[in-house]
Each structure stands twice: as structure tokens, then as C-alpha cells.
Motif scaffolding. Structure first.
Motif, PDB file in Angstrom:
ATOM      1  N   UNK A  80       0.845  -1.190   0.000  1.00  0.00           N
ATOM      2  CA  UNK A  80       0.000   0.000   0.000  1.00  0.00           C
ATOM      3  C   UNK A  80       0.881   1.241   0.000  1.00  0.00           C
ATOM      4  N   UNK A  81       0.307   2.353  -0.445  1.00  0.00           N
ATOM      5  CA  UNK A  81       1.018   3.627  -0.352  1.00  0.00           C
ATOM      6  C   UNK A  81       1.248   3.949   1.123  1.00  0.00           C
ATOM      7  N   UNK A  82       2.435   4.416   1.426  1.00  0.00           N
ATOM      8  CA  UNK A  82       2.777   4.716   2.819  1.00  0.00           C
ATOM      9  C   UNK A  82       3.577   6.008   2.893  1.00  0.00           C
ATOM     10  N   UNK A  83       3.596   6.585   4.080  1.00  0.00           N
ATOM     11  CA  UNK A  83       4.351   7.813   4.320  1.00  0.00           C
ATOM     12  C   UNK A  83       5.802   7.476   4.626  1.00  0.00           C
ATOM     13  N   UNK A  84       6.700   8.137   3.926  1.00  0.00           N
ATOM     14  CA  UNK A  84       8.140   8.033   4.185  1.00  0.00           C
ATOM     15  C   UNK A  84       8.529   9.171   5.114  1.00  0.00           C
ATOM     16  N   UNK A  85       9.220   8.842   6.191  1.00  0.00           N
ATOM     17  CA  UNK A  85       9.600   9.840   7.192  1.00  0.00           C
ATOM     18  C   UNK A  85      11.122   9.929   7.273  1.00  0.00           C
ATOM     19  N   UNK A  86      11.645  11.153   7.251  1.00  0.00           N
ATOM     20  CA  UNK A  86      13.069  11.383   7.460  1.00  0.00           C
ATOM     21  C   UNK A  86      13.219  12.274   8.684  1.00  0.00           C
ATOM     22  N   UNK A  87      14.016  11.824   9.661  1.00  0.00           N
ATOM     23  CA  UNK A  87      14.114  12.509  10.947  1.00  0.00           C
ATOM     24  C   UNK A  87      15.578  12.746  11.330  1.00  0.00           C
ATOM     25  N   UNK A  88      16.061  13.994  11.212  1.00  0.00           N
ATOM     26  CA  UNK A  88      17.375  14.306  11.788  1.00  0.00           C
ATOM     27  C   UNK A  88      17.306  14.231  13.314  1.00  0.00           C
ATOM     28  N   UNK A  89      18.460  14.019  13.937  1.00  0.00           N
ATOM     29  CA  UNK A  89      18.473  13.876  15.397  1.00  0.00           C
ATOM     30  C   UNK A  89      17.985  15.120  16.107  1.00  0.00           C
ATOM     31  N   UNK A  90      18.218  16.288  15.531  1.00  0.00           N
ATOM     32  CA  UNK A  90      17.974  17.539  16.251  1.00  0.00           C
ATOM     33  C   UNK A  90      16.885  18.386  15.615  1.00  0.00           C
ATOM     34  N   UNK A  91      16.059  17.805  14.746  1.00  0.00           N
ATOM     35  CA  UNK A  91      15.059  18.613  14.053  1.00  0.00           C
ATOM     36  C   UNK A  91      13.783  17.805  13.821  1.00  0.00           C
ATOM     37  N   UNK A  92      12.750  18.502  13.376  1.00  0.00           N
ATOM     38  CA  UNK A  92      11.443  17.902  13.135  1.00  0.00           C
ATOM     39  C   UNK A  92      11.467  17.001  11.897  1.00  0.00           C
ATOM     40  N   UNK A  93      10.580  16.009  11.908  1.00  0.00           N
ATOM     41  CA  UNK A  93      10.455  15.096  10.777  1.00  0.00           C
ATOM     42  C   UNK A  93       9.909  15.831   9.549  1.00  0.00           C
ATOM     43  N   UNK A  94      10.295  15.349   8.369  1.00  0.00           N
ATOM     44  CA  UNK A  94       9.674  15.749   7.106  1.00  0.00           C
ATOM     45  C   UNK A  94       9.153  14.484   6.427  1.00  0.00           C
ATOM     46  N   UNK A  95       8.211  14.670   5.491  1.00  0.00           N
ATOM     47  CA  UNK A  95       7.478  13.525   4.975  1.00  0.00           C
ATOM     48  C   UNK A  95       7.452  13.463   3.455  1.00  0.00           C
ATOM     49  N   UNK A  96       7.309  12.243   2.949  1.00  0.00           N
ATOM     50  CA  UNK A  96       7.101  11.983   1.542  1.00  0.00           C
ATOM     51  C   UNK A  96       6.172  10.792   1.406  1.00  0.00           C
ATOM     52  N   UNK A  97       5.978  10.316   0.174  1.00  0.00           N
ATOM     53  CA  UNK A  97       5.124   9.158  -0.079  1.00  0.00           C
ATOM     54  C   UNK A  97       5.864   8.154  -0.954  1.00  0.00           C
ATOM     55  N   UNK A  98       5.568   6.874  -0.737  1.00  0.00           N
ATOM     56  CA  UNK A  98       6.161   5.801  -1.536  1.00  0.00           C
ATOM     57  C   UNK A  98       5.109   4.741  -1.858  1.00  0.00           C
ATOM     58  N   UNK A  99       5.292   4.091  -3.002  1.00  0.00           N
ATOM     59  CA  UNK A  99       4.543   2.881  -3.331  1.00  0.00           C
ATOM     60  C   UNK A  99       5.538   1.866  -3.881  1.00  0.00           C
TER      61      UNK A  99
END
Length: 621
Positions: A512-531
Motif C-alpha cells: 500500500x502507499x505509505x508515508x516516508x519519514x526522514x528525521x534528523x536527530x535535532x530537528x522535526x520530521x519531514x514527509x514523503x510518499x512511496x509505493x
């Protein structure tokens, strides 16, 4: 229900020829600036004469509007005729029906629904008998707390209940029901006062201990002239319970199809508001647990996400089968909302990247989301974004600064997204924002949006993630909003300043389509999408100090990474059009970009472009 078979059937339907009623510009892969009028046209639809209304609202490329009475006060009898005349006069304007995908007024076509199609809180059993001849009944119950509230309702607005006959074995007979209005809860005497036969379908009699009584899960009302709450659909089982037939997913699809292919066939499609992938019972003031399988027993909430997602998928699959490819299907497409890109032609979005991010902190998350939908949704593709005021932390509307507004318009334009101007900066009319005139002069795009960060990458290496904290992702179900990281990377040297990460990857086959999350140690997460097809997401932080970041996927599906690059530079996006270039720069500093570093198809009389700080830059040929 065999969901795989439904999806295969839908794929076959998507290959059918289009009826030709949808405006031709919708089929353009790369389209020039388009704008819609939105629901603010509804008030005048009720009041103005047809010819006056048509003349007033023919200044854009389409309208998104309500026409049915599932959520608001009834439209006049001539409203549909006015819309039909509008479409006949303006065949190249898109007309989209706006419809509440979560709940409806019980007065809206009650004969089309069954009691089991709706969602209820966990109920209780009557103690006293209930006759079939009272207009108002006082009923003693075993657990009066089943009807408590944790927030007040507006004056004259009441909750509603359903009464269901209990069989001798304790199971519920959903073919023997009555709906009633809850007028009073008497905690001391363990009694409730109800107004009977809300749907005028006939009162029912119940012996002592025979009536199971439960609160409707309700929303609103959203119209000040309406004093009735909206009943929520039970998407968890798509209308299927142990004692009733499969209903909601098919019945609602057939109901809406009868409008779109019949009396409302002048609409080019439908957009579903608040039709969410998952569901959060705590949102909306539910005072107690819901009962999704409608058996009067407390649920196992671990199954909620899978059940709700399957129910919504079944509905969209059925609706696509009903209307074929001749009508557009759209829904809210935020990260917390809908991801059924295979069944939907596109998405609606409230604000860029959402209606709370006034400073565009999640700019790259928005770009990823729109780029993904523009790539993978069903043909023909159509996304639109409503650019209105933002909501601040105090739930107050805030007008964005001019540069923020320009950036959001440019972001939509770069992703072939239709713009819905929905506020009046300094009194300027919706369709007369200055940048709209400039962008319309650019003509059609010559390529897709391109992201630029410079050529120098920061060296990285994989590192341990065994002791890392779980990573948060956006979802309505905030009981289940964290997943463990799948991989972590170390930047070999501590980085201070802007950071941009490009990640190209995909999920396993049939994912299923899901959210990709990238999280630096010292900052807020940002998001993308993948299938399960290769796709590149970009993630941008304007100013951080970090030497490590981790990635995760919202459904914990393993991601296959084809490439990952890290840049210590701002993210600049650009797109080339017939008559010029558009750049966006989110950084606080102007940038000088050599032309030789850009991918351009036309000649420009300069060696470099000066890109404005935190704004758009337009370069004409």
C-alpha cells in the motif's frame, strides 16, 4: 469482500474510453495555470436567479460546490437547474460535487441507508419497557454513563440514539431498530428521555431488557441554520455486521452513482471531504469507546486501522465500478487523510502544505505529496489546493504575507495543481491576485518541476539504529503514530545550516502507499510518499545542526533505497514554461545560480540567475 478482485475490475474500468464530458484541459499532462471557485458560491446559488448566478461565477476554470443536502440546509428546487445551465453554457469549466465522506444528515435520503451503516458508541440495555405509542419516552437503562458528554452542544442541538432489539442469546437484531433524539440524561435516576421515531419509519416496542440503546457517533452541525447533528458512517465494516448484509460500501456507491450518472450528470465528478484512510475516535469529542462491529461488546482497537482502510477502499472500488472512467473521483489527500491513488483521480488540500503551516516549515513535505499524486493517481489526474487563511496556535485565522502566498501559488503551479484562491488579501478579489495574472502569461510547462541544491554532496555512512527512538508520522490514529527507524545515516562531519536530502526508493510489490519519514536527530520530521514504483522525495530543513538522520515508513514496510544524497544547501525548485522560468527559494538569502548548472530547453541572455530570498523569481525569455 474480495478487495483484490475489485481492484482488478477497477483497473479494467480505468482503461475504458472517456465519455468526453470532462473538459479537455483536464487531460493535459502539463497544464497552464488553472483556478477554481469554491464553496463560497453556494450562498448565492440559493438566492440569485439562474442567469445572474451563471454570469457571476463564470470567471474561472471550474467550481467545487455542494448541491446535495447531506451536510447543509436544503438547496432551492431550481439549484440543480441553475448548475445544469451553467455547465451547458460553460462546457470547458469543470464542475465538481463536494460531498461529506464521513457523515450525513439523517434527513438526507434515509431510505437509502440502514441502521447498520452508521457508527455508534458502545451502548447499554434498557431496564423498563418501551411502548410503540409514545412521542416522548423516559427509559431507565443499566449504564446511564453510556450517554454522557464531554463537551456541550449548541442550543437546540441534541445527540441521537439507536434502539436495537436484543435476541434471546444476547446478539443484536439490526433489522429491528428505531432512531430517537436524546433530550435528557438523568444520571441520578439512571434514565434517559428520548423523542421517538426520528426517521418517521415507525415506532418499535421493546420489552424490559430487550432494547440495546447506543449513541450515534456524530459531527457538527456545520450549518448554523441546521439543528441536527450528522451521523457518521461505519467504514470499519463498510456496513457489514454479524447480522446484516454487506451494505454501506456498495449502497452508498450506488446512491452517489445514481446522482452522477442520472439527475446530476452535469457534474464532472465528485470530491470527498474528510474521507479519511484511518479514524480517530478521540477526535470530535467522543465521550466513550465506539463499537465498530455493532455487537454491544468492547472492541479490540488493534484492528481499527486495517478495518477502516478496507471499508473505504471497498467503497471507492465500488464507486469506480459504478461510474467508470467518465467521472472524476477526488478526496482529501493530506498525509493524515487519503492515499488511494489507484482509485482516485486526485486530491483536495486545505492550504499549502496544510492550513496550519504559516511559515512553510513543511514546504518539501507538500512538494513531495503533490508530486506523488501527480505521478501515480488515476487518469486523468486532477489535484486542487484551497489557498485560504492559515490557522494559528490559538485557532485564529491569519492572512499569509504576500511572499508566502506567492510561494504557495508557485508550488501548486509547479505540480500541475489547480488553485482555489479562497481569501481576499487587502480586499483583492479571489481571481485577481497579482501573481495569477503573471503566471497565466507563462503559458504551458515545458518540463516537470526540477529541484536544485548545488553539486556538492555531504559524505554519509550507515550507522546503528538499534537504540533509536520510534519516529512520529502524521495519522488520525495517534494511538498508533510511531514506527521504529529502518535505517540511520551518519553525516561524517557535524553540519550547521540548511540541509537537503534526496531519497529515491520504493516499497515491495503489492505494498500500500505509505508515508516516508526522514528525521534528523535535532530537528522535526519531514514527509514523503512511496509505493512499489521508484519515486524520488526531497526533504528540506532551513537551518539545523546535526550529524545523523534516520528514515522510517508509516506502515513499517521495508523500503528499498536506490539512491540517497545529502546537500548542505537550500532547496531551490524551478520549472520552465513556454514564456519563462519560475523559481522558488525558501531560504532567507538570495541565491546566484549559474545557468550551466540548470536543465533548460531554451536560451537565456545571462550567465547566471539571481534568485530572490524567500520568494518566487520569474525569468522571462
Amino acid at each position: 469482500m474480495n478487495y483484490q478482485r475489485l481492484i482488478l475490475l477497477c483497473s479494467a474500468v480505468l482503461s475504458l474510453p472517456v465519455s468526453g464530458e470532462i473538459p479537455t484541459w483536464v487531460f493535459d499532462d502539463k497544464r497552464e495555470l488553472k483556478t477554481f471557485n469554491f464553496r463560497y458560491a453556494e450562498g448565492s446559488l440559493r438566492k440569485q436567479k439562474s442567469d445572474e448566478w451563471i454570469k457571476r461565477w463564470d470567471n474561472a476554470d471550474g467550481i467545487v460546490i455542494k448541491s446535495l443536502n447531506e451536510e447543509v440546509s436544503p438547496f432551492e428546487d431550481n439549484s440543480h437547474e441553475t448548475l445544469k445551465q451553467f455547465k451547458n453554457k460553460n462546457p470547458n469549466q469543470l464542475l465538481l460535487l463536494h460531498f461529506n465522506g464521513r457523515s450525513r444528515l439523517p434527513s438526507f435520503s434515509p431510505e437509502k441507508m440502514k441502521a447498520s451503516d452508521f457508527l455508534y458508541l458502545l451502548g447499554t440495555t434498557s431496564v423498563t419497557p418501551i411502548t410503540d405509542n409514545d412521542e416522548i419516552s423516559v427509559v431507565k437503562v443499566e449504564n446511564v454513563r453510556a450517554f454522557k458528554r464531554n463537551r456541550s452542544l449548541a442550543k437546540g442541538v441534541y445527540d441521537d440514539v439507536v434502539m436495537v432489539r436484543k435476541k434471546n442469546n444476547g446478539s443484536l437484531d439490526w433489522n429491528y431498530t428505531e432512531h430517537a433524539k436524546l433530550l435528557k440524561v438523568d444520571v441520578k435516576n439512571k434514565a434517559i428521555t428520548i423523542q421517538r421515531d426520528l426517521l418517521a419509519s415507525g415506532k418499535k416496542a421493546f420489552a424490559p431488557q430487550e432494547a440495546y440503546i447506543a449513541l450515534h457517533a456524530s459531527k457538527g452541525p456545520f450549518d448554523k441554520t441546521v439543528k441536527q447533528r450528522l451521523w457518521e458512517y461505519n467504514w470499519f465494516y463498510a456496513g457489514k455486521t454479524a447480522d446484516s448484509d454487506k451494505g454501506l460500501s456498495k449502497r452508498l456507491a450506488q446512491e452517489l452513482s445514481s446522482y452522477l450518472m442520472g439527475s446530476l450528470n452535469f457534474f464532472d465528478g465528485i470530491t470527498f471531504d474528510v474521507l479519511t484512510e484511518f479514524h480517530q475516535p478521540k477526535i470530535g469529542g467522543y465521550p466513550g469507546p465506539i463499537d465498530v462491529d455493532q455487537n454491544g461488546i468492547k472492541d479490540d482497537e488493534e484492528e481499527y486501522d486495517a478495518l477502516h482502510k478496507a471499508g473505504v477502499n471497498a467503497f471507492l472500488s465500488n464507486l469506480r465500478l459504478e461510474v467508470g472512467n467518465g467521472k472524476l473521483l477526488l478526496a482529501d489527500g493530506g498525509y493524515i487523510n487519503q492515499k488511494e491513488v489507484n482509485l482516485l483521480n486526485g486530491m483536495e488540500s486545505e492550504g499549502w502544505p496544510n492550513n496550519k503551516d504559516l511559515n512553510l516549515e513543511h514546504w518539501s513535505s507538500g512538494m513531495n505529496r503533490y508530486s506523488f499524486w501527480s505521478t501515480f493517481s488515476a487518469l486523468p489526474r486532477l489535484n486542487y489546493v484551497k489557498l485560504a487563511e492559515y490557522w494559528n496556535e490559538n485557532r485564529e485565522k491569519t492572512v499569509p504575507q504576500d511572499n508566502i502566498r506567492r510561494l504557495t501559488v508557485a508550488a501548486a503551479l509547479m505540480n500541475d495543481t489547480v488553485i482555489v484562491p479562497a481569501h481576499r488579501p487587502r480586499g483583492i478579489h479571489y481571481q485577481k491576485w497579482p501573481e495569477l495574472r503573471l503566471f497565466k502569461k507563462l503559458g504551458k510547462p515545458l518540463n516537470d518541476v526540477i529541484h536544485f541544491t548545488g553539486k556538492v554532496t555531504l559524505p554519509i555512512e550507515t550507522t546503528s539504529f538499534e537504540n533509536e527512538d520510534d519516529i512520529v508520522f502524521p495519522t488520525l490514529n495517534f494511538r498508533n503514530n510511531k514506527v521504529p527507524p529502518q535505517q540511520c545515516f551518519k553525516i561524517k562531519k557535524q553540519h550547521n545550516g540548511p540541509l537537503t536530502i534526496s531519497l529515491k526508493g520504493k516499497l515491495p510489490k503489492d505494498s500500500d502507499v505509505a508515508t516516508l519519514i526522514v528525521k534528523p536527530h535535532t530537528a522535526e520530521e519531514k514527509f514523503g510518499l512511496l509505493n512499489n514504483e521508484l519515486f524520488e522525495n526531497w526533504f528540506y530543513w532551513s537551518d539545523i545542526q546535526t550529524n545523523k538522520f534516520c528514515i522510517a515508513v508509516s506502515n513499517n514496510t521495508p523500503v528499498s533505497i536506490a539512491s540517497i544524497s545529502v546537500f548542505g544547501e537550500p532547496l531551490v525548485s524551478y520549472r520552465e514554461f513556454e514564456n519563462g522560468l519560475v523559481f522558488t527559494n525558501l531560504s532567507e538569502s538570495p541565491l546566484n545560480i549559474p545557468i550551466k548548472d540548470l536543465k533548460l530547453s531554451k536560451q537565456y541572455h545571462s550567465d547566471a540567475f539571481q534568485i530572490e530570498a524567500r520568494d518566487i523569481t520569474i525569468i522571462k525569455h
